[in-house]
Design a protein around this motif. Sequence first.
Motif, short mmCIF file in Angstrom:
data_model
loop_
_atom_site.label_atom_id
_atom_site.label_comp_id
_atom_site.label_asym_id
_atom_site.label_seq_id
_atom_site.Cartn_x
_atom_site.Cartn_y
_atom_site.Cartn_z
N LEU A 149 0.82 -1.21 0.00
CA LEU A 149 0.00 0.00 0.00
C LEU A 149 0.85 1.26 0.00
N ALA A 150 1.86 1.31 0.87
CA ALA A 150 2.69 2.51 0.94
C ALA A 150 3.46 2.73 -0.36
N HIS A 151 3.88 1.65 -0.99
CA HIS A 151 4.62 1.75 -2.25
C HIS A 151 3.78 2.39 -3.35
N LEU A 152 2.47 2.17 -3.32
CA LEU A 152 1.60 2.69 -4.37
C LEU A 152 0.97 4.03 -4.02
N THR A 153 1.33 4.59 -2.85
CA THR A 153 0.73 5.84 -2.40
C THR A 153 1.78 6.94 -2.37
N GLY A 154 1.48 8.06 -3.03
CA GLY A 154 2.42 9.17 -3.09
C GLY A 154 2.70 9.57 -4.53
N PHE A 155 3.64 10.51 -4.68
CA PHE A 155 3.99 10.99 -6.01
C PHE A 155 5.13 10.18 -6.60
N THR A 156 5.17 10.13 -7.91
CA THR A 156 6.14 9.30 -8.62
C THR A 156 7.57 9.59 -8.19
N GLY A 158 8.45 11.09 -5.38
CA GLY A 158 8.53 11.31 -3.95
C GLY A 158 8.58 9.99 -3.19
N PRO A 159 8.63 10.06 -1.88
CA PRO A 159 8.72 8.85 -1.06
C PRO A 159 7.38 8.12 -0.99
N PRO A 160 7.41 6.83 -0.66
CA PRO A 160 6.16 6.12 -0.38
C PRO A 160 5.46 6.80 0.80
N MET A 161 4.14 6.68 0.87
CA MET A 161 3.39 7.36 1.91
C MET A 161 2.37 6.43 2.54
N HIS A 162 2.06 6.69 3.82
CA HIS A 162 0.99 5.99 4.51
C HIS A 162 -0.30 6.77 4.35
N PRO A 163 -1.45 6.10 4.36
CA PRO A 163 -2.73 6.82 4.30
C PRO A 163 -3.00 7.56 5.59
N SER A 222 3.97 -3.82 -13.61
CA SER A 222 4.26 -3.50 -12.21
C SER A 222 3.72 -2.12 -11.88
N PRO A 223 2.62 -2.03 -11.10
CA PRO A 223 2.06 -0.72 -10.76
C PRO A 223 3.04 0.14 -9.98
N ARG A 224 2.98 1.43 -10.20
CA ARG A 224 3.84 2.39 -9.51
C ARG A 224 2.98 3.53 -8.98
N ARG A 225 3.41 4.13 -7.88
CA ARG A 225 2.66 5.27 -7.36
C ARG A 225 2.67 6.38 -8.39
N ASN A 226 1.56 7.11 -8.43
CA ASN A 226 1.35 8.01 -9.56
C ASN A 226 0.72 9.33 -9.13
N GLY A 227 1.04 9.77 -7.93
CA GLY A 227 0.58 11.08 -7.49
C GLY A 227 -0.94 11.18 -7.43
N LEU A 228 -1.49 12.16 -8.14
CA LEU A 228 -2.93 12.40 -8.12
C LEU A 228 -3.69 11.49 -9.08
N ARG A 229 -2.95 10.66 -9.80
CA ARG A 229 -3.59 9.73 -10.73
C ARG A 229 -3.51 8.31 -10.20
#
Length: 404
Positions: A149-156, A158-163, A222-229
């Motif tokens: 979850l943290a890996h997929l949350t945040g900006f491309t 930027g760092p991984p983020m917690h909800p 492989s999904p990647r975090r994508n900011g606001l998308r």
Amino acid sequence: MAGPLEHLKIIELGHVIAAPLSTALLSDFGADVIKIESPNRTDMMRELGPKAEDGVGVWWKTLGRNKKILSLNWKSDEGRAVLRRLVEESDVLVENFRPGVLERAGIGPDVLHEWNPDLMILRVSGYGQDGPMRDVPAFGRAAEAMSGLAHLTGFTDGPPMHPGFPAADSTTGLMGALGIMIALFAKEKGIARGQVVDLAVFEALLRLMDYPVPALTGAKHSPRRNGLRQPMDFAPGGMFRTSDGVWLTVSAGSAETAQRLLRAVGGDDLANDPRFATLAEMSQHMTVVFDAINDFVTQHTLAEVKAEFAKHDAVASQVLSVEEITTNEQIRHRGDIVAVPGEQTQVIGPIPHLSATPGELRWLGREPGADSRSILRDLGFDDAHITALHEAGLVGLNVKDDMP
């Protein structure tokens, strides 16, 4: 009206969020939950976070809702004898200690099932009751990291983020309640008697996130975090801010709804662009779509965006603050925020809504030992014995322990 789980008796040896939430969810629908705390060490949720005007932690008020509170040192011989009486009369026991704690205290599943062969035992732990990480300490954030979850949350970039809420613990509570009900159903159908539900905190998120593993193994994506998308970016959407400063989330889940969205933000020329004929083709040009939505939303007020989207039956939802949640007409209409008489603190009501046997908020989290005397009386202890247990430091009592 009696709750559908009125005759379900649950012992909670849990603490903090994951296991206590599973019992709270079931208590909303009538389950008789007895939460056991040590006389010398209560659940930290009583103190964690902001306090209500009466000095009680608001998080405890909701996690302790509808539960009877027994203050008992169950690790002592006499305390274990009390626990045994409870187990013999109960359907479920829930715990979320580190693996091995119950066994070292002499009340592992083998012992509990000797006392009651039909007992369902929910065991919540960081990484499960077995495996190479069995004894590694863990909290919810560690589980959010392990689940992806943290890996997929945040900006491309930027760092991984917690909800913004304890996602791992909360989803574990939900999955724990589901596990209990599945095990009880298996018993009712004669498939199995008492069994152990072994739930690692990272596993609930892993299951509910669902798609990253098949995306990688089946589609080599492989999904990647994508900011606001969206991480997969397979459908148009994202987070946008109107000209009058209101954040909106915009989404479309099919080719048809995507076409309506494009028509709302760019007219027929954009909607009929051959690059956007299907979602598959659209996904190859998602930056163009995102920029078109962003240009439209940022140049219009909330009222203007709502009006245009309504005209095309497209979806744009305002991001509500906590203050706006508590005053939202739809949430209020659904009865999703409730209170009990004499309490200023409001909480989220029983969910889901059942037409014939709805849930009920009966009371909020009680004081330590609030029900010790009444519970022990029900088990056959007389007041003299209860007083002796109290004086020996094995049972905690409270002046309000005879609350109805």
